[in-house]
Scaffold this motif. Structure first.
Motif, PDB file in Angstrom:
ATOM      1  N   GLU A   1      29.798 -39.241  35.784  1.00 25.49           N
ATOM      2  CA  GLU A   1      28.379 -39.517  35.524  1.00 25.49           C
ATOM      3  C   GLU A   1      28.174 -40.991  35.149  1.00 25.49           C
ATOM      4  O   GLU A   1      27.243 -41.646  35.644  1.00 25.49           O
ATOM      5  CB  GLU A   1      27.869 -38.585  34.412  1.00 25.49           C
ATOM      6  N   ALA A   2      29.071 -41.502  34.295  1.00 20.83           N
ATOM      7  CA  ALA A   2      28.951 -42.915  33.893  1.00 20.83           C
ATOM      8  C   ALA A   2      29.107 -43.828  35.112  1.00 20.83           C
ATOM      9  O   ALA A   2      28.389 -44.829  35.251  1.00 20.83           O
ATOM     10  CB  ALA A   2      29.999 -43.236  32.834  1.00 20.83           C
ATOM     11  N   LEU A   3      30.010 -43.464  36.006  1.00 21.48           N
ATOM     12  CA  LEU A   3      30.218 -44.278  37.212  1.00 21.48           C
ATOM     13  C   LEU A   3      29.013 -44.157  38.155  1.00 21.48           C
ATOM     14  O   LEU A   3      28.613 -45.130  38.797  1.00 21.48           O
ATOM     15  CB  LEU A   3      31.509 -43.857  37.928  1.00 21.48           C
ATOM     16  N   ASN A   4      28.429 -42.958  38.217  1.00 25.76           N
ATOM     17  CA  ASN A   4      27.204 -42.775  39.024  1.00 25.76           C
ATOM     18  C   ASN A   4      26.116 -43.741  38.569  1.00 25.76           C
ATOM     19  O   ASN A   4      25.386 -44.302  39.384  1.00 25.76           O
ATOM     20  CB  ASN A   4      26.651 -41.348  38.848  1.00 25.76           C
ATOM     21  N   GLN A   5      26.017 -43.914  37.240  1.00 24.05           N
ATOM     22  CA  GLN A   5      24.930 -44.722  36.655  1.00 24.05           C
ATOM     23  C   GLN A   5      25.224 -46.224  36.714  1.00 24.05           C
ATOM     24  O   GLN A   5      24.313 -47.023  36.521  1.00 24.05           O
ATOM     25  CB  GLN A   5      24.716 -44.341  35.173  1.00 24.05           C
ATOM     26  N   ASP A   6      26.468 -46.594  36.967  1.00 21.70           N
ATOM     27  CA  ASP A   6      26.871 -48.006  36.916  1.00 21.70           C
ATOM     28  C   ASP A   6      26.534 -48.706  38.247  1.00 21.70           C
ATOM     29  O   ASP A   6      27.140 -48.410  39.280  1.00 21.70           O
ATOM     30  CB  ASP A   6      28.392 -48.070  36.650  1.00 21.70           C
ATOM     31  N   PRO A   7      25.582 -49.640  38.235  1.00 17.92           N
ATOM     32  CA  PRO A   7      25.199 -50.290  39.498  1.00 17.92           C
ATOM     33  C   PRO A   7      26.313 -51.165  40.085  1.00 17.92           C
ATOM     34  O   PRO A   7      26.278 -51.511  41.269  1.00 17.92           O
ATOM     35  CB  PRO A   7      23.985 -51.141  39.108  1.00 17.92           C
TER      36      PRO A   7
END
Ligand code: NAD
Length: 283
Positions: free
Chosen positions: A83-89
Motif C-alpha cells: 500500500e505504501a508503495l502504491n501511494q509513493d509517486p
C-alpha cells in the motif's frame, strides 16, 4: 542441428533501448522510473533474483527500491508495504518476489498492487486485460517468449502451438499471447493424458512445466520450434524442461538453457517498468 534462439542479444537490445529512454527522460525532465521489489523471508534463490533485478534497474538508470520483510511477517504486513508503495509517486513498478512463506496468502497481496504498477502482470486486473486482449502490463516471461519468436522471425499466425504448463506467471499468458498472434493453441498440464502425443503436433512447443528433462524426443515434432522456459540447477549445471540434445537433433530452432528465455525475463521487467512509468506520467 537446430538453430539456437539466443536470448542474450535480444535482451541486451531491449535493456539498451530502455536505458536510452531513461537517460533521455532524466536529461529532459529530471525524473526516472522507480522499481520496487518486495522480498519476504530468506529464500536463497529469491535473494539472487532480487539482486539481479536490482542490478538491472540500476544499469538501466532507474531507481531501485527494496523492501525486505522477515519470514514471520503476516499477510497484513506485506499488504501494508504494498500500500505504501502504491501511494509513493516515485515508485512506478511493484513486484512481490515469489515464493512467499507458506502462511502468507498470495492473491490478496497481488490484488493489492495498483494495476498501473503491476510490472509482473499478475493482478486480477492485469490478467483480465490480457485475457480480453486490451492494453495492460503482461507477465515478463510470456512477453519474453513472444519477443524472442518475433526477433528470430518465427512465424506464429496459423501455426499450431502447444504450451506445457498453465501457470498465471508463464503457461497461461504465453498461451493467450500466442493465440492473440493467431496461433492455434493447446495447453497441456499435469493432468493431461497423452501429453507427448499432443506436444508432437506442435509447430511451436513451449515447455514451462518446471520438470527437468520432461520433454524428450518423443514430445518434439521434427522441424518444430522449441522454447524451453524451465530453469533447474542440477549437479551437472543449469538445465531446462527439455532434453537439449534431443531438441538440437529434432527441432528447427530451440532456446538454450541457460541463455535463452532467462535473460529475456529481466529485460522485459525493465521494459514493463518503463511502460508503467510512461503510463503514470502521461508520456
Ligand atoms: P508452476 O509450477 O507454477 O507451473 C507448472 C505448470 O506445469 C503447471 O501448470 C502444471 O500443471 C504443469 N505441469 C507440471 N508437470 C507437468 C507434466 N508432467 N506435464 C505437463 N504439464 C505439467 O511453474 P512456473 O512458474 O510456470 O514455471 C515453470 C518453469 O519455468 C519452472 O522451471 C521455472 O523455474 C521456469 N521459469 C523460468 C523463467 C525464466 O525467466 N526463464 C521465469 C519463470 C519461470
Amino acid at each position: 542441428m537446430a538453430q539456437k534462439l539466443l536470448g542474450k542479444p535480444v535482451a541486451a537490445e531491449i535493456r539498451e533501448r530502455v536505458k536510452t529512454y531513461v537517460a533521455e527522460e532524466r536529461r529532459q525532465r529530471g525524473t526516472v522510473p522507480g522499481l520496487a521489489v518486495v522480498l519476504v523471508g530468506e529464500d536463497a534463490p529469491s535473494q539472487i533474483y532480487v539482486g539481479l533485478k536490482h542490478q538491472a534497474a540500476v544499469a538501466a538508470g532507474m531507481r531501485s527500491i527494496e523492501r525486505r520483510l522477515p519470514e514471520q511477517s503476516r499477510t497484513e504486513d506485506v499488504r501494508a508495504v504494498v500500500e505504501a508503495l502504491n501511494q509513493d509517486p516515485g515508485v512506478n513498478g511493484i513486484l512481490v518476489q515469489f515464493p512467499l512463506p507458506p502462511h502468507i496468502d498470495r492473491q490478496p497481496i497481488l490484488d493489492h498492487i495498483d494495476a498501473k504498477k503491476d510490472v509482473d502482470g499478475l493482478t486480477r486486473l492485469s490478467q483480465g486485460s490480457l485475457a480480453q486482449n486490451i492494453p495492460g502490463l503482461r507477465p515478463c516471461t510470456a512477453v519474453g517468449i513472444m519477443d524472442i519468436l518475433a526477433h528470430y522471425h518465427i512465424p506464429v499466425a496459423g501455426r499450431r502451438a502447444v504450451v506445457i504448463g498453465r501457470s498465471a506467471l508463464v503457461g497461461l499468458p504465453a498461451a493467450l499471447m500466442l493465440m492473440q498472434k493467431q496461433a492455434t493453441v493447446t495447453i497441456v498440464h499435469s493432468r493431461t493424458l497423452g501429453s507427448a502425443d499432443i506436444a508432437r503436433q506442435a509447430d511451436i512447443l513451449v515447455a514451462a512445466a518446471g520438470r527437468p528433462g520432461l520433454v524428450d524426443g518423443t514430445w518434439i515434432k521434427p522441424g518444430a520450434v522449441v522454447v524451453d522456459v524451465g530453469i533447474h540447477r542440477t549437479d551437472h549445471g543449469i538445465v531446462g524442461d527439455v532434453v537439449s540434445q534431443h531438441a538440437e537433433e529434432l527441432a528447427s530452432a530451440v532456446t538454450p538453457v541457460p541463455g535463452g528465455i532467462g535473460p529475456m525475463t529481466i529485460a522485459e521487467l525493465m521494459q514493463n517498468t518503463w511502460l508503467a512509468y510512461c503510463d503514470q506520467v502521461g508520456r
